[in-house]
Design a protein around this motif. Sequence first.
Motif, PDB file in Angstrom:
ATOM      1  N   ALA A  42      16.595  -0.697  29.812  1.00  0.00           N
ATOM      2  CA  ALA A  42      17.583  -1.408  30.621  1.00  0.00           C
ATOM      3  C   ALA A  42      18.046  -0.539  31.790  1.00  0.00           C
ATOM      4  CB  ALA A  42      18.768  -1.822  29.750  1.00  0.00           C
ATOM      5  N   ALA A  43      18.257   0.751  31.534  1.00  0.00           N
ATOM      6  CA  ALA A  43      18.691   1.655  32.590  1.00  0.00           C
ATOM      7  C   ALA A  43      17.635   1.747  33.691  1.00  0.00           C
ATOM      8  CB  ALA A  43      18.976   3.037  32.008  1.00  0.00           C
ATOM      9  N   ALA A  44      16.384   1.891  33.288  1.00  0.00           N
ATOM     10  CA  ALA A  44      15.304   1.992  34.276  1.00  0.00           C
ATOM     11  C   ALA A  44      15.186   0.710  35.088  1.00  0.00           C
ATOM     12  CB  ALA A  44      13.990   2.315  33.575  1.00  0.00           C
ATOM     13  N   GLN A  45      15.284  -0.442  34.426  1.00  0.00           N
ATOM     14  CA  GLN A  45      15.166  -1.724  35.122  1.00  0.00           C
ATOM     15  C   GLN A  45      16.335  -1.978  36.064  1.00  0.00           C
ATOM     16  OE1 GLN A  45      14.717  -4.444  31.851  1.00  0.00           O
ATOM     17  NE2 GLN A  45      12.657  -3.708  31.336  1.00  0.00           N
ATOM     18  N   ALA A  46      17.488  -1.340  35.768  1.00  0.00           N
ATOM     19  CA  ALA A  46      18.657  -1.479  36.642  1.00  0.00           C
ATOM     20  C   ALA A  46      18.608  -0.505  37.813  1.00  0.00           C
ATOM     21  CB  ALA A  46      19.937  -1.271  35.835  1.00  0.00           C
ATOM     22  N   GLY A  47      17.558   0.295  37.897  1.00  0.00           N
ATOM     23  CA  GLY A  47      17.362   1.153  39.058  1.00  0.00           C
ATOM     24  C   GLY A  47      17.801   2.587  38.903  1.00  0.00           C
ATOM     25  N   ALA A  48      18.083   3.029  37.678  1.00  0.00           N
ATOM     26  CA  ALA A  48      18.468   4.436  37.482  1.00  0.00           C
ATOM     27  C   ALA A  48      17.257   5.328  37.723  1.00  0.00           C
ATOM     28  CB  ALA A  48      19.009   4.638  36.074  1.00  0.00           C
ATOM     29  N   GLN A  49      17.386   6.258  38.664  1.00  0.00           N
ATOM     30  CA  GLN A  49      16.269   7.158  38.955  1.00  0.00           C
ATOM     31  C   GLN A  49      16.296   8.402  38.083  1.00  0.00           C
ATOM     32  OE1 GLN A  49      18.618   6.346  41.327  1.00  0.00           O
ATOM     33  NE2 GLN A  49      17.636   5.488  43.146  1.00  0.00           N
ATOM     34  N   ALA A  50      17.463   8.740  37.543  1.00  0.00           N
ATOM     35  CA  ALA A  50      17.599   9.938  36.711  1.00  0.00           C
ATOM     36  C   ALA A  50      18.229   9.551  35.382  1.00  0.00           C
ATOM     37  CB  ALA A  50      18.458  10.980  37.421  1.00  0.00           C
ATOM     38  N   LEU A  51      17.862  10.300  34.352  1.00  0.00           N
ATOM     39  CA  LEU A  51      18.315   9.975  33.000  1.00  0.00           C
ATOM     40  C   LEU A  51      18.797  11.238  32.312  1.00  0.00           C
ATOM     41  CD1 LEU A  51      18.474   7.801  30.756  1.00  0.00           C
ATOM     42  CD2 LEU A  51      16.152   8.437  30.108  1.00  0.00           C
ATOM     43  N   ALA A  52      19.986  11.159  31.732  1.00  0.00           N
ATOM     44  CA  ALA A  52      20.531  12.254  30.939  1.00  0.00           C
ATOM     45  C   ALA A  52      20.878  11.713  29.564  1.00  0.00           C
ATOM     46  CB  ALA A  52      21.780  12.833  31.606  1.00  0.00           C
ATOM     47  N   LEU A  53      20.334  12.329  28.533  1.00  0.00           N
ATOM     48  CA  LEU A  53      20.609  11.915  27.163  1.00  0.00           C
ATOM     49  C   LEU A  53      21.487  12.955  26.490  1.00  0.00           C
ATOM     50  CD1 LEU A  53      17.881  10.303  27.813  1.00  0.00           C
ATOM     51  CD2 LEU A  53      17.691  10.134  25.343  1.00  0.00           C
ATOM     52  N   PHE A  77      18.259  16.633  28.654  1.00  0.00           N
ATOM     53  CA  PHE A  77      18.902  16.490  27.351  1.00  0.00           C
ATOM     54  C   PHE A  77      20.061  17.485  27.265  1.00  0.00           C
ATOM     55  CE2 PHE A  77      14.629  14.949  26.918  1.00  0.00           C
ATOM     56  CZ  PHE A  77      14.756  13.839  26.096  1.00  0.00           C
ATOM     57  N   PHE A  78      21.184  16.976  26.762  1.00  0.00           N
ATOM     58  CA  PHE A  78      22.378  17.795  26.598  1.00  0.00           C
ATOM     59  C   PHE A  78      22.888  17.603  25.177  1.00  0.00           C
ATOM     60  CE2 PHE A  78      22.015  16.536  31.000  1.00  0.00           C
ATOM     61  CZ  PHE A  78      22.148  17.745  31.675  1.00  0.00           C
ATOM     62  N   VAL A  79      23.301  18.700  24.556  1.00  0.00           N
ATOM     63  CA  VAL A  79      23.750  18.652  23.162  1.00  0.00           C
ATOM     64  C   VAL A  79      25.276  18.651  23.117  1.00  0.00           C
ATOM     65  CG1 VAL A  79      23.729  19.796  20.920  1.00  0.00           C
ATOM     66  CG2 VAL A  79      21.676  19.824  22.367  1.00  0.00           C
ATOM     67  N   GLN A  80      25.831  17.662  22.430  1.00  0.00           N
ATOM     68  CA  GLN A  80      27.259  17.639  22.150  1.00  0.00           C
ATOM     69  C   GLN A  80      27.453  18.290  20.779  1.00  0.00           C
ATOM     70  OE1 GLN A  80      29.039  13.795  21.456  1.00  0.00           O
ATOM     71  NE2 GLN A  80      31.103  14.481  21.996  1.00  0.00           N
ATOM     72  N   GLU A  81      27.850  19.539  20.793  1.00  0.00           N
ATOM     73  CA  GLU A  81      27.925  20.310  19.554  1.00  0.00           C
ATOM     74  C   GLU A  81      28.972  19.765  18.594  1.00  0.00           C
ATOM     75  OE1 GLU A  81      25.842  22.474  18.750  1.00  0.00           O
ATOM     76  OE2 GLU A  81      24.913  23.200  20.601  1.00  0.00           O
ATOM     77  N   ARG A  82      30.134  19.372  19.138  1.00  0.00           N
ATOM     78  CA  ARG A  82      31.207  18.811  18.319  1.00  0.00           C
ATOM     79  C   ARG A  82      31.517  17.407  18.812  1.00  0.00           C
ATOM     80  NH1 ARG A  82      36.159  22.534  18.833  1.00  0.00           N
ATOM     81  NH2 ARG A  82      36.924  21.237  17.114  1.00  0.00           N
TER      82      ARG A  82
END
Length: 450
Positions: A42-53, A77-82
């Motif tokens: 959905a994000a890609a189809q809405a035109g998001a050129q960059a993705l952060a998970l 990719f980013f880690v949410q430790e807490r």
Amino acid sequence: MSDRSCLAIILAAGEGTRMKSALPKVLHKIAGLEMLGHVMQAAAQAGAQALALVVGHGAQMVRATAEQLLGGRHAEFFVQERQLGTAHAVRAARAAIERGYDDLLVLFADTPLLDARMLASMRAALAEGADIAVMGFHAADPTGYGRLVERDGALVAIREEKDCSPEERRITYCNGGTMAIAGRHALALLDAIGNENAKGEYYLTDIVQIAAARGLTVRAVEAAFENALGVNNRAQLAEAEAMWQARRRREAMLSGVTLIAPETVFFSHDTQVGPDTVVEPHVWFGPGVKIGNDVRIRAFSHLEGARVESGAEIGPFARLRPGAEIMEKAKIGNFCEVKKARIETGAKMPHLSYVGDAVVGAGVNIGAGTITCNYDGFGKYVTEIGPGAFIGTNSSLVAPLRVGAGAYIASGSVITHDVPDDALAFGRARQTTREGRGKLLRDKLAARKP
């Protein structure tokens, strides 16, 4: 909006304890695709050129799956430790936000029914001057949902139900979770969110009141409820599956496909079906199925990883496994199975046969009970059957094997050697009849019976 840059931040760090599963919640599937995959699409189809998970629980598994779904495309990719709240999760992607984007989409990986058109509408609101756009939906019974508090057409707060006044409790416009934020304000607003609440967490919903207090424009964009449906347990997973299937069935029928009993047909996320195709009741399409025009899929058939060309007929009770290619006007009948095999134009296997690792030529007739013996316990081998050949009932074709064009295999044969074009092959022992021996054997066996 092609001239506006967009970063999609997908929050996928939740533990999902209510799923009661060793598998991270966001990797549970809807229509054969992980929930995370639906949101990424959905994000890609809405035109998001960059993705952060933003990942946390099961981070390695989630990352590996995401990379597979990306197919070589880049994501961070980013880690949410807490687990300290949704705003805390978004701030984990600070390095990506700092690169500067016109639009930020904040999405939740457990909302698999997000519509790309809705996300595009939220981005359009930013392009028209809004600083924040919040997805909202109207609920007949808003109990349990955060309310969208509006004043003079602008959104001024998202109020959790426990904090609502009696008047606010009567609001039926509810928070759908998804947000679009103008990139130029994003970090300043996120950093202003505090944790002065009972749980000591940083809530993304607070961004609305902060933005309104600063004189920024915040709009609510209305969506259908299914866009906001979050999946927290197996019951909600089934509910989301049912909604997805209902949506897809309607799309198929409006595109020219006949579903005789729509509620019994199940599609996968990538199923393609051409117009004038008829799908009978109780048909299941696994991933990777492409169906041409004017195909008949008869009842109780199961297809996965298969291609079926125009005018072909499948089933009833047929199984097409990955690698099956059924060409124009070919017929795969009842209780037949095809695996990694190409069935050429007009070929027929009407009933009770298995063909795997094979090429079956145009116009071939395969009699009932025929199998290709493609596996010896160690390796797989190919059977080639030339155009116009006739394979008699109860034949076993032991691969590797080539049956020539126009050849005829006698019923009940076990064929272990290549058969030339137009040859007749027998692969069975000569019948022997012993008069009276049947009765003697029967009497002997009966005498042994206690």
